[in-house]
Design an enzyme around this catalytic site. Structure first.
Site, short mmCIF file in Angstrom:
data_model
loop_
_atom_site.label_atom_id
_atom_site.label_comp_id
_atom_site.label_asym_id
_atom_site.label_seq_id
_atom_site.Cartn_x
_atom_site.Cartn_y
_atom_site.Cartn_z
N GLY A 7 19.67 -68.10 -65.09
CA GLY A 7 19.95 -66.67 -65.19
C GLY A 7 20.66 -66.27 -66.47
N GLU A 32 38.94 -86.06 -75.39
CA GLU A 32 38.28 -86.29 -74.10
C GLU A 32 39.18 -87.19 -73.26
OE1 GLU A 32 33.69 -86.91 -72.91
OE2 GLU A 32 34.44 -88.34 -74.36
N GLU A 36 37.36 -87.71 -79.34
CA GLU A 36 38.69 -87.15 -79.51
C GLU A 36 38.85 -85.94 -78.60
OE1 GLU A 36 41.45 -85.16 -82.97
OE2 GLU A 36 39.85 -86.53 -83.57
N ARG A 68 38.26 -79.83 -65.86
CA ARG A 68 37.31 -78.91 -66.49
C ARG A 68 38.00 -77.56 -66.68
NH1 ARG A 68 33.13 -81.26 -69.01
NH2 ARG A 68 32.07 -82.79 -67.70
N ARG A 98 19.10 -58.35 -72.28
CA ARG A 98 19.36 -59.67 -71.70
C ARG A 98 20.34 -60.42 -72.60
NH1 ARG A 98 17.36 -57.51 -67.89
NH2 ARG A 98 15.43 -58.10 -66.85
N GLU A 99 21.39 -60.95 -72.00
CA GLU A 99 22.36 -61.78 -72.72
C GLU A 99 22.23 -63.20 -72.18
OE1 GLU A 99 25.65 -58.20 -73.10
OE2 GLU A 99 26.02 -59.84 -71.72
N GLU A 120 19.91 -73.97 -70.96
CA GLU A 120 20.32 -75.37 -70.81
C GLU A 120 19.35 -76.13 -69.91
OE1 GLU A 120 24.09 -78.12 -69.31
OE2 GLU A 120 24.12 -75.98 -68.94
#
Length: 178
Positions: free
Chosen positions: A107, A132, A130, A56, A29-30, A111
């Site tokens: 998955g 942003e 900075e 983004r 699992r990663e 977070e």
């Protein structure tokens, strides 16, 4: 069973683990270890929602989204929400309500995002980090809700937040004043 840190960044860490499955077999699992984040639904007395237009990089485009940001180490989520709202939009809020926590990427990441409603807004001065760059805009809440249904607002954090805000405002969901 075993865990290996395969990448350590300034913001995210990536792990690769060997795990035992319920049937006794092993698998790899990663996953990404994330510090956590907050998202803010800042609502004006005129029922306008404070939003941001921001490029983004991973998606290669601009998005319209609710204000949000990562939790700094040792910082309570409520403090992060207050800090991020002021830094990104220039608004302070006299009244805050915790709406809930969602896990957007189960998955591949741990977070979690804590959602807050900010009301009784007072405009102050923005304090962008900075590097942003974002545009602050306000839209009638109904317009923002329609945009979430038609793809104008399409990031999951904002869609979840708008869903919970609608439930809260209709009385179907209780928040926790903070």
């Amino acid at each position: 069973m075993t865990s290996e840190l395969v990448y350590q960044g300034s913001f995210l860490n990536v792990h690769k683990d060997q795990v035992a499955l319920p049937d006794g077999k092993e698998a790899q699992r990663e996953y990404i270890v994330h510090p956590g984040a907050v998202a803010i639904l800042a609502l004006t007395p005129q029922r306008e929602l404070v939003l941001e237009r921001q490029y983004r990089y991973p998606a290669g485009r601009e998005f319209i989204e609710i204000p949000a940001g990562k939790i700094d180490s040792g910082e309570p989520p409520e403090a992060t929400a207050r800090r991020e709202l002021l830094e990104e939009t220039g608004y302070r809020a006299a009244n805050w309500t915790y709406l809930g926590t969602a896990h957007p990427c189960i998955g591949y990441s741990n977070e979690k995002i804590s959602y807050y409603l900010a009301q009784d807004l007072i405009l102050s001065e923005r304090r962008l980090d900075e590097g942003e760059f974002l545009e602050v805009l306000t839209l009638p809440l109904d317009t923002a809700m329609d945009m979430a249904l038609t793809g104008g607002i399409c990031d999951s954090k904002s869609i979840v937040g708008l869903h919970w805000l609608a439930a809260y405002l209709s009385g179907r969901m209780r928040g926790v004043p903070i």
